[in-house]
Design an enzyme around this catalytic site. Structure first.
Site, PDB file in Angstrom:
ATOM      1  CE  LYS A   2      -3.787  -2.480   2.100  1.00  0.00           C
ATOM      2  NZ  LYS A   2      -4.588  -2.847   3.283  1.00  0.00           N
ATOM      3  CD  GLN A  35      -3.346  -4.190   6.484  1.00  0.00           C
ATOM      4  OE1 GLN A  35      -3.246  -3.271   5.675  1.00  0.00           O
ATOM      5  NE2 GLN A  35      -3.939  -5.326   6.183  1.00  0.00           N
ATOM      6  CG  ASP A  49      -9.687  -0.183   4.208  1.00  0.00           C
ATOM      7  OD1 ASP A  49      -9.239  -0.477   3.082  1.00  0.00           O
ATOM      8  OD2 ASP A  49      -9.084  -0.421   5.283  1.00  0.00           O
TER       9      ASP A  49
END
Ligand code: NDP
Length: 283
Positions: free
Chosen positions: A51, A95, A118
């Site tokens: 990422k 995460q 997200d």
């Protein structure tokens, strides 16, 4: 046809890199993505590396915030709150999974919905199901993009999604429905799964069991999207689909690695740009 997620992803990132330079000219700053990682889980570390690499490639601002495994929930929530209130931060990602002593639900809800790259915040999830403007979750969004790029028609087709998780199965099914497919969601209690799947023009497997989708699950010519990420005993990465067996039957198929995975990260970059634009234009 093999749907090359790696190559599609690369060309989308190349286009975003150019777009980000133009945005920097126009708005005087670059989109900024902040990624928080808690602890040393090797799989999480590897995802986060991917990422950050994509963030740098696309020319975003932002960096990694590393917190120790034993960080308290309160400290993590305070860090999120600080980023929520920072006007120069457009996207925040924590995460997952988190250590057991931290509530993932609380953490997801703590991220400002407008910075939730997200697409996991309850407000974004609700908006998705209400057909309102929202941030779409990255993996489902990447799957629809792959189908579009491969020229797979969704309208009027039968789609079967195996898996009903909140982050993959359910939102993929909703996005396919939005594209006017007729959608069946299958799961661990589905009777005669192979027969259900054989009806599908588009089959999405999001289970987490290596090679569970065999050739007998696949209608000849169907598009098969393999979301699964599994490790074999010798450490190889494989999907949920028995790739070699299904390849001759399917009309289109995504490999693992190199299919849905790279698209997830690319959609994260796309979401960061969208969050940036929403914020800049709503000022
Ligand atoms: P979950 O474990 O949350 O969900 C798995 C789903 O599979 C459940 O709905 C479960 O059914 C169903 N299932 C389990 N066993 C069977 C079976 N024998 N037959 C039919 N259905 C079954 O997983 P996620 O949705 O989070 O992830 C799915 C896979 O996708 C994983 O391998 C994950 O690593 C991968 N993944 C990949 C991403 C990418 O970027 N490529 C991103 C996110 C996930 P039930 O609800 O009845 O228990």
């Amino acid at each position: 046809m093999i749907i090359d997620g790696k190559q599609i992803s690369q060309s989308l990132k190349d286009a975003m890199k150019i777009e980000v330079d133009a945005l920097a000219e126009q708005y005087g700053r670059r989109p900024c993505l902040m990624v928080i990682i808690v602890g040393d889980n090797p799989a999480s570390r590897s995802y986060v590396r991917g990422k950050i690499k994509a963030t740098e490639y696309c020319g975003f601002d932002g960096h990694l915030v590393e917190l120790p495994e034993d960080v308290s929930e309160a400290t993590l929530l305070a860090e999120i709150n600080k980023l929520n209130n920072d006007p120069l931060v457009d996207g925040i990602l924590v995460q997952l999974p988190l250590p057991k002593h931290i509530s993932e639900d609380k953490v997801i809800a703590a991220i400002s919905a407008e910075k939730d790259v997200d697409g996991f915040h309850p407000e974004n999830v609700a908006r998705l199901w209400l057909n309102q403007h929202c941030i779409l979750p990255c993996t489902p969004k990447g799957i629809i993009e792959l189908l579009d790029q491969a020229g797979v028609e969704m309208a009027g087709k039968k789609a079967v999604v195996i898996g009903r998780s909140n982050i993959v199965g359910k939102p993929v099914a909703k996005l396919l429905l939005d594209r006017n497919a007729t959608v069946t969601i299958a799961h661990s209690r589905t009777k005669d799964l192979a027969a259900v799947c054989r009806e599908a023009d588009i089959l999405v497997a999001a289970v987490g069991r290596a090679k569970m989708v065999t050739a007998e699950f696949v209608k000849p010519g169907a598009a098969v999207i393999d979301v699964g990420i599994n490790r074999t005993e010798d450490g190889r990465l494989v999907g949920d689909v028995d790739y070699e067996a299904v390849l001759p039957v399917a009309g289109a198929i995504t490999p693992v690695p190199g299919g849905v995975g790279p698209m997830t990260i690319t959609m994260l970059m796309r979401n960061t740009i969208e969050c940036f634009l929403n914020r800049m234009n709503n000022k």
